[in-house]
Scaffold this active site. Structure first.
Site, PDB file in Angstrom:
ATOM      1  CE1 TYR A   1      -4.008  -1.949   0.368  1.00 52.76           C
ATOM      2  CE2 TYR A   1      -2.915  -3.048   2.194  1.00 52.76           C
ATOM      3  CZ  TYR A   1      -3.954  -2.974   1.288  1.00 52.76           C
ATOM      4  OH  TYR A   1      -4.920  -3.928   1.297  1.00 52.76           O
TER       5      TYR A   1
ATOM      6  CD  GLU B   1     -10.597  -8.010   9.559  1.00 50.59           C
ATOM      7  OE1 GLU B   1      -9.450  -8.001   9.083  1.00 50.59           O
ATOM      8  OE2 GLU B   1     -11.490  -7.223   9.190  1.00 50.59           O
TER       9      GLU B   1
ATOM     10  CE  LYS C   1     -11.996  -4.825   6.616  1.00 51.40           C
ATOM     11  NZ  LYS C   1     -11.705  -6.207   6.792  1.00 51.40           N
TER      12      LYS C   1
ATOM     13  CG  ASP D   1       2.678  -2.707   7.948  1.00 49.38           C
ATOM     14  OD1 ASP D   1       2.013  -1.691   8.207  1.00 49.38           O
ATOM     15  OD2 ASP D   1       2.168  -3.763   7.529  1.00 49.38           O
TER      16      ASP D   1
HETATM   17  P1  NAD Z   1      -2.061  -7.429  17.119  1.00 41.98           P
HETATM   18  O1  NAD Z   1      -0.733  -7.208  17.725  1.00 41.98           O
HETATM   19  O2  NAD Z   1      -2.984  -6.308  16.987  1.00 41.98           O
HETATM   20  O3  NAD Z   1      -2.820  -8.618  17.906  1.00 41.98           O
HETATM   21  C1  NAD Z   1      -2.161  -9.782  18.323  1.00 41.98           C
HETATM   22  C2  NAD Z   1      -2.963 -10.481  19.414  1.00 41.98           C
HETATM   23  O4  NAD Z   1      -2.230 -11.660  19.794  1.00 41.98           O
HETATM   24  C3  NAD Z   1      -3.131  -9.646  20.686  1.00 41.98           C
HETATM   25  O5  NAD Z   1      -4.458  -9.710  21.125  1.00 41.98           O
HETATM   26  C4  NAD Z   1      -2.174 -10.300  21.681  1.00 41.98           C
HETATM   27  O6  NAD Z   1      -2.618 -10.219  23.017  1.00 41.98           O
HETATM   28  C5  NAD Z   1      -2.166 -11.754  21.207  1.00 41.98           C
HETATM   29  N1  NAD Z   1      -0.944 -12.471  21.603  1.00 41.98           N
HETATM   30  C6  NAD Z   1       0.346 -12.038  21.526  1.00 41.98           C
HETATM   31  N2  NAD Z   1       1.183 -12.978  22.005  1.00 41.98           N
HETATM   32  C7  NAD Z   1       0.419 -14.034  22.381  1.00 41.98           C
HETATM   33  C8  NAD Z   1       0.696 -15.300  22.956  1.00 41.98           C
HETATM   34  N3  NAD Z   1       1.927 -15.705  23.245  1.00 41.98           N
HETATM   35  N4  NAD Z   1      -0.343 -16.123  23.223  1.00 41.98           N
HETATM   36  C9  NAD Z   1      -1.621 -15.779  22.935  1.00 41.98           C
HETATM   37  N5  NAD Z   1      -1.930 -14.594  22.402  1.00 41.98           N
HETATM   38  C10 NAD Z   1      -0.927 -13.725  22.117  1.00 41.98           C
HETATM   39  O7  NAD Z   1      -1.728  -8.077  15.673  1.00 41.98           O
HETATM   40  P2  NAD Z   1      -2.657  -8.246  14.389  1.00 41.98           P
HETATM   41  O8  NAD Z   1      -4.021  -8.664  14.765  1.00 41.98           O
HETATM   42  O9  NAD Z   1      -1.889  -9.097  13.443  1.00 41.98           O
HETATM   43  O10 NAD Z   1      -2.739  -6.785  13.793  1.00 41.98           O
HETATM   44  C11 NAD Z   1      -1.558  -6.101  13.335  1.00 41.98           C
HETATM   45  C12 NAD Z   1      -1.909  -4.671  12.948  1.00 41.98           C
HETATM   46  O11 NAD Z   1      -2.730  -4.661  11.782  1.00 41.98           O
HETATM   47  C13 NAD Z   1      -2.690  -3.954  14.039  1.00 41.98           C
HETATM   48  O12 NAD Z   1      -2.285  -2.630  14.105  1.00 41.98           O
HETATM   49  C14 NAD Z   1      -4.116  -4.045  13.565  1.00 41.98           C
HETATM   50  O13 NAD Z   1      -4.926  -2.987  14.040  1.00 41.98           O
HETATM   51  C15 NAD Z   1      -3.947  -3.987  12.053  1.00 41.98           C
HETATM   52  N6  NAD Z   1      -5.060  -4.697  11.402  1.00 41.98           N
HETATM   53  C16 NAD Z   1      -6.172  -3.944  11.088  1.00 41.98           C
HETATM   54  C17 NAD Z   1      -7.265  -4.563  10.500  1.00 41.98           C
HETATM   55  C18 NAD Z   1      -8.479  -3.736  10.135  1.00 41.98           C
HETATM   56  O14 NAD Z   1      -8.438  -2.515  10.265  1.00 41.98           O
HETATM   57  N7  NAD Z   1      -9.578  -4.351   9.729  1.00 41.98           N
HETATM   58  C19 NAD Z   1      -7.243  -5.948  10.241  1.00 41.98           C
HETATM   59  C20 NAD Z   1      -6.093  -6.687  10.594  1.00 41.98           C
HETATM   60  C21 NAD Z   1      -5.015  -6.041  11.182  1.00 41.98           C
END
Ligand code: NAD
Length: 400
Positions: free
Chosen positions: A10, A163, A373, A296
Site C-alpha cells: 500500500y 477477522e 469496510k 509497516d
Molecule cells: P495485534 O498485535 O494487533 O494482535 C495480536 C494479538 O495476539 C493480541 O491480542 C495479543 O494479546 C495476542 N498475543 C500475543 N502474544 C500471544 C501469545 N503468546 N499467546 C496468545 N496470544 C498472544 O496483531 P494483528 O491482529 O496481526 O494486527 C496487526 C496490525 O494490523 C494492528 O495494528 C491491527 O490494528 C492492524 N489490522 C487492522 C485490520 C483492520 O483494520 N480491519 C485488520 C487486521 C489487522
C-alpha cells in the site's frame, strides 16, 4: 535524479502513484513479487473464501514504463552510506532518494516451535498454503476419523485473528464437505493471551463481534498466553497464579499474534524496534534525510497517546502520499508541513456480511459496517491501483 522505492504494498504503490506525476526524475520500484496484493484480505485467502488471484494485481499495470523501471528482486540490505540497495542476486542499485516500504513479517516473540509447527499468514503464498493445509487435513479426517483433523486453532485474537475466525466460520461448509461431516463438526478455537479483547473498541462494540463468533460455535480461550507450539499441539498457560500449563491438540494451528517490520531494517543497521524505525515528522530515518521509511516498517508517534500509531493499510496509504509530496517539495527547495494522521476509523469484518467498528465518532455494526469496510477497501484499491483494478475485481458487491 534517481528515486528508488522498495516494496509494492500500500505505502510503496501510493508513493509511486504520486511520484509518477512529476517530471525530471527516474523511479526504480523493487519488489520480490511481480504482483501487489491486498494485505487486508489475507484472512479470506487463508480461509478459502477468496482466491489469491482475486486479491492480487500485476505491478506492471500501475507502472508507467517511461518513468519507472520495475525490478523483480529480493532486497537483502540497504547501505545508507554508499546510497545503494543490495539484492539477493548480487545486484547493487544506486539511489539519490530512497523510499523504504518493505512491509511486515510474522512475529514469533521467540516462542519455541512457532516456526516449525504453526502456519503463518503474512502474504498470498502463506495465506493460500493455510487453505490448502486445511483442505488436506479434512481429507485426512475422511481416511482416519481422528477428530484432531477437524480442529483449527487461531493463535491470537487481535484484528487479524478475529477477522480470520469469522472467515473460517464461513469456510466451514467447504471443509465439512471434504471431511464428510456437518459444518458444526468443524471445531474452531482461538487462544489469546489477554482477557480484554479488542481494547480499541467500547465494551459493547467488542461484545458484538465476540458474541457473534461464540454464537457460531467458535471457542475463545482468553487470558491464556501461549508458551510453546509442539507438533499438532498448542501449549498455553491456563492459570496465571499457579502458572499451570495446558495443551490443546489440533492438526491446523495458525499464527496471528502480531507482526514486525521487515528483517531488512535490522540487517541494514537502522535504529529500530521490531523492524520499525521511529521516523522524523517528515517520515525520514533519523540522520538520513534522503531515506523515507513508511508503512509497516515505520513507527510514527501519536502525540496524544505518546505511542506509535497502529500499523494499518489506511496509515500506510497516507504515508506513501506524504513521502512523495515531501520529496517533490524538497527537490524544489520547498518545505511542507509535518506529517499528521487522523484515522477515518477501523472496521473488522467477521465473515462476508457482518462487521463492526468505529467510523469517525460513530460506532457501526452489522450489515452497514460490512458495507463500509468494503467501501474502505475498494477506496484503497482505487488509491493504489485505479478504477480498472477495482472494477476488474468486482469488489463493489452491493449485495452485502
Ligand atoms: P495485534 O498485535 O494487533 O494482535 C495480536 C494479538 O495476539 C493480541 O491480542 C495479543 O494479546 C495476542 N498475543 C500475543 N502474544 C500471544 C501469545 N503468546 N499467546 C496468545 N496470544 C498472544 O496483531 P494483528 O491482529 O496481526 O494486527 C496487526 C496490525 O494490523 C494492528 O495494528 C491491527 O490494528 C492492524 N489490522 C487492522 C485490520 C483492520 O483494520 N480491519 C485488520 C487486521 C489487522
Amino acid at each position: 535524479m534517481e528515486v528508488v522505492i522498495l516494496g509494492a504494498g500500500y505505502a510503496g504503490l501510493r508513493a509511486l502513484k504520486a511520484l509518477q506525476k512529476a517530471d525530471d526524475l527516474h523511479i526504480t520500484l523493487i519488489d520480490k513479487n511481480d504482483y501487489h496484493y491486498e494485505a487486508t484480505d489475507l484472512h479470506e485467502v487463508a480461509a478459502g473464501t477468496q482466491t489469491k488471484e482475486s486479491i492480487s494485481y500485476l505491478i506492471e499495470d500501475v507502472v508507467e514504463s517511461h518513468k519507472t523501471t520495475f525490478i523483480k528482486g529480493e532486497v537483502t540490505k540497504i547501505d545508507a552510506e554508499k546510497q545503494t540497495v543490495l539484492l539477493a542476486d548480487g545486484k547493487e542499485i544506486n539511489y539519490n532518494y530512497l523510499i523504504v516500504a518493505l512491509g511486515f513479517e510474522s512475529e514469533s516473540f521467540g516462542i519455541a516451535g512457532v516456526e516449525e509447527f504453526a502456519l503463518p499468514m503474512v502474504n498470498v503464498e502463506t495465506a493460500a498454503a493455510v487453505h490448502q493445509h486445511i483442505l488436506a487435513m479434512m481429507q485426512k479426517y475422511q481416511e482416519t476419523k481422528d477428530e484432531n483433523y477437524l480442529k483449527i486453532v487461531v493463535c491470537g485474537a487481535g484484528f487479524t485473528g478475529i477477522e480470520l475466525l469469522g472467515a473460517l466460520v464461513e469456510g466451514r461448509k467447504e471443509y465439512a464437505q471434504i471431511a464428510g461431516v456437518k459444518p458444526e463438526d468443524i471445531q474452531i478455537y482461538c487462544v489469546e493471551a489477554v482477557d480484554h479483547l479488542l481494547p480499541m473498541f467500547s465494551e459493547k462494540l467488542a461484545a458484538y463481534g465476540i458474541d457473534h463468533l461464540k454464537s457460531w460455535g467458535v471457542q475463545l480461550l482468553t487470558g491464556k498466553p501461549i508458551k510453546e507450539i509442539k507438533a499438532d499441539t498448542v501449549v498455553y498457560q491456563d492459570d496465571a497464579e499457579t502458572k499451570a500449563l495446558k495443551e490443546l491438540t489440533a492438526k491446523t494451528i495458525i499464527w496471528t499474534t502480531g507482526v514486525s517490520g521487515s528483517h531488512v531494517i535490522g540487517a541494514s543497521g537502522f535504529e529500530q524496534r521490531r523492524g520499525r524505525v521511529t521516523v522524523t515528522d517528515h517520515l525520514t530515518a533519523p540522520d538520513h534525510e534522503n531515506i523515507y521509511v513508511i508503512g509497516d516498517v515505520s513507527a510514527v508517534m501519536d502525540a496524544t497517546s505518546k505511542r506509535p500509531y497502529p500499523t494499518t493499510a489506511q496509515i500506510s496509504l497516507k504515508m506513501g502520499h506524504y513521502a512523495a509530496k515531501h520529496l517533490l517539495a524538497t527537490l524544489k527547495g520547498q518545505t511542507i508541513a509535518p506529517f499528521t494522521f487522523k484515522s477515518l476509523g477501523s472496521v473488522a469484518s467477521i465473515g462476508n456480511s457482518h462487521a463492526f467498528g468505529v467510523v469517525g465518532a460513530a460506532e457501526v455494526k452489522g450489515y452497514p459496517a460490512s458495507f463500509i469496510k468494503k467501501a474502505i477497501l475498494d477506496r484503497s484499491l482505487l488509491e493504489t491501483g485505479g478504477i480498472k483494478e477495482m472494477l476488474a475485481k468486482g469488489r463493489f458487491d452491493l449485495y452485502h
